[in-house]
Design a protein around this motif. Structure first.
Motif, PDB file in Angstrom:
ATOM      1  N   THR A 102       9.635  -8.357   3.036  1.00 15.45           N
ATOM      2  CA  THR A 102      10.890  -7.986   3.680  1.00 15.45           C
ATOM      3  C   THR A 102      11.684  -9.225   4.075  1.00 15.45           C
ATOM      4  N   HIS A 130      11.836   0.066  -2.536  1.00 19.30           N
ATOM      5  CA  HIS A 130      11.391   0.136  -1.150  1.00 19.30           C
ATOM      6  C   HIS A 130      12.605  -0.168  -0.265  1.00 19.30           C
ATOM      7  N   SER A 132      13.076  -2.169   1.899  1.00 19.32           N
ATOM      8  CA  SER A 132      13.304  -3.603   2.133  1.00 19.32           C
ATOM      9  C   SER A 132      14.144  -4.241   1.031  1.00 19.32           C
ATOM     10  N   ASN A 183       5.990   1.475  -5.182  1.00 18.93           N
ATOM     11  CA  ASN A 183       4.935   1.755  -4.190  1.00 18.93           C
ATOM     12  C   ASN A 183       4.711   3.244  -4.009  1.00 18.93           C
ATOM     13  N   ASP A 208      10.936  -7.654  -6.756  1.00 18.82           N
ATOM     14  CA  ASP A 208      10.084  -7.309  -5.620  1.00 18.82           C
ATOM     15  C   ASP A 208       8.658  -7.183  -6.162  1.00 18.82           C
ATOM     16  N   GLN A 211       4.025  -5.010  -4.905  1.00 16.36           N
ATOM     17  CA  GLN A 211       2.947  -4.170  -5.450  1.00 16.36           C
ATOM     18  C   GLN A 211       2.478  -4.651  -6.818  1.00 16.36           C
ATOM     19  N   SER A 231       3.944 -10.213  -0.421  1.00 12.21           N
ATOM     20  CA  SER A 231       3.278 -10.322   0.888  1.00 12.21           C
ATOM     21  C   SER A 231       1.801 -10.621   0.705  1.00 12.21           C
ATOM     22  N   HIS A 233      -0.559  -9.790   2.782  1.00 13.73           N
ATOM     23  CA  HIS A 233      -1.459  -8.751   3.315  1.00 13.73           C
ATOM     24  C   HIS A 233      -1.768  -7.638   2.334  1.00 13.73           C
ATOM     25  N   LYS A 234      -1.025  -7.565   1.235  1.00  8.94           N
ATOM     26  CA  LYS A 234      -1.339  -6.557   0.217  1.00  8.94           C
ATOM     27  C   LYS A 234      -2.231  -7.134  -0.876  1.00  8.94           C
ATOM     28  N   ARG A 368      -2.070   7.471   2.745  1.00  2.75           N
ATOM     29  CA  ARG A 368      -0.817   7.407   3.505  1.00  2.75           C
ATOM     30  C   ARG A 368      -0.018   8.669   3.238  1.00  2.75           C
ATOM     31  N   ARG A 388      -0.183   9.816  -0.539  1.00  6.49           N
ATOM     32  CA  ARG A 388      -0.406   8.755  -1.519  1.00  6.49           C
ATOM     33  C   ARG A 388      -1.798   8.156  -1.365  1.00  6.49           C
TER      34      ARG A 388
HETATM   35  N1  7TS Z   1       8.358  -3.751  -1.432  1.00  8.76           N
HETATM   36  C1  7TS Z   1       7.422  -2.893  -1.835  1.00  8.76           C
HETATM   37  C2  7TS Z   1       7.410  -2.420  -3.238  1.00  8.76           C
HETATM   38  C3  7TS Z   1       6.457  -2.457  -0.922  1.00  8.76           C
HETATM   39  O1  7TS Z   1       5.528  -1.596  -1.325  1.00  8.76           O
HETATM   40  C4  7TS Z   1       6.499  -2.928   0.402  1.00  8.76           C
HETATM   41  C5  7TS Z   1       5.543  -2.423   1.451  1.00  8.76           C
HETATM   42  C6  7TS Z   1       7.485  -3.849   0.748  1.00  8.76           C
HETATM   43  C7  7TS Z   1       8.401  -4.237  -0.188  1.00  8.76           C
HETATM   44  C8  7TS Z   1       7.562  -4.430   2.123  1.00  8.76           C
HETATM   45  O2  7TS Z   1       6.470  -5.245   2.338  1.00  8.76           O
HETATM   46  P1  7TS Z   1       6.262  -5.892   3.774  1.00  8.76           P
HETATM   47  O3  7TS Z   1       4.993  -6.674   3.633  1.00  8.76           O
HETATM   48  O4  7TS Z   1       7.438  -6.748   4.037  1.00  8.76           O
HETATM   49  O5  7TS Z   1       6.144  -4.767   4.735  1.00  8.76           O
HETATM   50  N2  7TS Z   1       5.041  -1.153   1.180  1.00  8.76           N
HETATM   51  C9  7TS Z   1       4.383  -0.371   2.033  1.00  8.76           C
HETATM   52  C10 7TS Z   1       3.885   0.862   1.659  1.00  8.76           C
HETATM   53  O6  7TS Z   1       3.987   1.355   0.540  1.00  8.76           O
HETATM   54  N3  7TS Z   1       3.266   1.419   2.704  1.00  8.76           N
HETATM   55  O7  7TS Z   1       3.349   0.582   3.738  1.00  8.76           O
HETATM   56  C11 7TS Z   1       4.041  -0.543   3.334  1.00  8.76           C
END
Ligand code: 7TS
Length: 416
Positions: A102, A130, A132, A183, A208, A211, A231, A233-234, A368, A388
């Motif tokens: 984000t 998403h 973001s 996502n 982006d 994912q 990110s 954390h993913k 989720r 999901r």
């Molecule tokens: N873009 C995609 C495709 C995402 O799946 C997410 C987070 C973001 C951007 C934003 O990532 P962040 O780390 O900045 O929050 N997706 C999800 C989801 O699918 N469930 O929780 C967060």
């Protein structure tokens, strides 16, 4: 039925690296974690790298002429080199640490966008984004007066590429922003071709990768992408750190994002000049332990092999779609397993997704429920919410079986 014996991963061995998976969340119910698209779990190697840093090496970076500051700086900058290699960037100066995907996208909209977009310009996004990758552009459009157009999504959950080509042909497009892997639907978009088309039309391309980078090998030079956000954390790394990749010439030309310490070369009371890349975009004390954790996550994923991660998830998603298709009243969204990554999104008759998720949780199965920050895509499919299940390298076909069994329990409980 899919042959599930061919996974290149030794799941039992991998699972021992993820201590959180080895627990019961309700009496007699081991956790079945199917929510990695929201945030993945972390292996011991990442947790240890971060606690080792705090136990032996913490100090502020780029400042002290003392051993601890040197260690911290080496860890922080060493992780940047690992990330650079992981996505095959040309230079580690092109790797900007942010807080998350984000913030990375906001950085581009706030700096490149505010400098380059105005009335008459068009930014092309997709219905699959998403929030973001929608909201920052809407906020900037309100301020700068440019237009946003959206590539529609087909009934099979893929981008309408004819509509995309028409937008590029007919509109003065300056930037295209597209999610690599959806996502909600798991759709893997054909971004290599889309990037080439955007460039032919004279537009930049923001990918982006939230994912995709965690799940498949992404090579920014092969893609020739201009910006990419993701990110930690993913991708088995910690929260609190993300990455913006940008081509060096673009980043050099962009004004800074946040102002403060570390991002300057010289400050006088009359004005300031900016530091070199990547520091120009990293104001203030950064997330040092988190960067080191991200580096450890990259090491971990490279050790497993991204091609193996992808192959494993393909097997799981094939198996999951086959098994979920057997459930009476269940509707699946998105393309065939061959064209998607490890996400299975569905609704169950008129049961609300939150009720379903709660019943699954009672069985230990974490999924989720909701709009997954993709409200326009849910509107496209005429639903307010969905359930999901998302997979990562530590999931097994037994996890899929547990999901299907838990859905059966939920159906019986609700008399379906
Ligand atoms: N873009 C995609 C495709 C995402 O799946 C997410 C987070 C973001 C951007 C934003 O990532 P962040 O780390 O900045 O929050 N997706 C999800 C989801 O699918 N469930 O929780 C967060």
């Amino acid at each position: 039925m899919t042959d599930v014996k061919t996974s290149p991963l030794n799941i039992d061995a991998i699972r021992t690296d993820f201590p959180i998976l080895n627990q019961e969340v309700h009496p007699g119910k081991r956790v079945v974690f199917l929510d990695s698209a929201a945030s993945s779990q972390k292996p011991r190697q990442v947790i240890d790298a971060m606690s080792d840093y705090y136990e032996t090496s913490h100090a502020n970076v780029h400042r002290g002429i003392h051993v601890l500051s040197e260690r911290a700086t080496n860890g922080y900058e060493g992780a940047r080199v690992k990330v650079k290699e992981f996505i095959n960037a040309a230079s580690s100066r092109e790797i900007i640490y942010t807080r998350n995907t984000t913030e990375s996208i906001n950085l581009v909209s706030y700096t490149w966008g505010r400098t380059n977009l105005g009335p008459g310009d068009v930014v092309v996004l997709t219905e699959m984004e998403h929030h973001s990758n929608i909201v920052p552009w809407q906020m900037l459009a309100a301020e700068r007066g440019f237009t946003i157009r959206y590539v529609p999504v087909t009934d099979s959950g893929e981008l309408d590429l004819d509509a995309y080509a028409a937008l590029l042909r007919d509109e003065p497009v300056k930037l295209v922003g597209v999610v690599h892997v959806s996502n909600m639907l798991g759709t893997v978009n054909p971004v290599e071709d889309m990037i080439a088309q955007a460039h032919t039309a004279g537009a930049l391309f923001l990918l982006d990768g939230a994912q995709s980078v965690p799940h498949l090998a992404v090579d920014v030079q092969a893609l020739d992408v201009d910006f990419m956000a993701f990110s930690a954390h993913k991708m088995a790394g910690p929260t609190g750190i993300g990455v913006l990749y940008g081509k060096r010439a673009l980043l050099e030309a962009m004004p800074p994002f946040l102002g403060g310490g570390d991002m300057i070369k010289r400050v006088t009371l009359e004005g300031s000049t900016w530091n070199t890349l990547p520091h120009k975009f990293e104001a203030g004390t950064p997330s040092i332990a988190e960067a080191i954790g991200l580096g450890a996550a990259v090491d971990y994923l490279r050790g497993v092999g991204m091609d193996n991660v992808l192959a494993h998830e393909r097997i799981l998603v094939h198996y999951a779609l086959d098994r979920l298709a057997e459930v009476p009243g269940l509707t699946l969204y998105g393309p065939d397993a061959d064209r998607r990554n490890g996400v299975a999104t569905f609704t169950l008759k008129d049961m609300h997704a939150h009720d379903l998720a709660q019943l699954l949780d009672a069985e230990g199965v974490a999924i989720r429920a909701g709009h997954h920050c993709a409200m326009p895509l849910h509107q496209r499919f005429g639903i307010a919410a969905s359930a999901r299940a998302s997979f990562y390298l530590y999931n097994s076909t037994q996890d899929v079986d547990a999901l299907v069994n838990a859905i059966e329990v939920a159906r019986k409980r609700l008399g379906m």
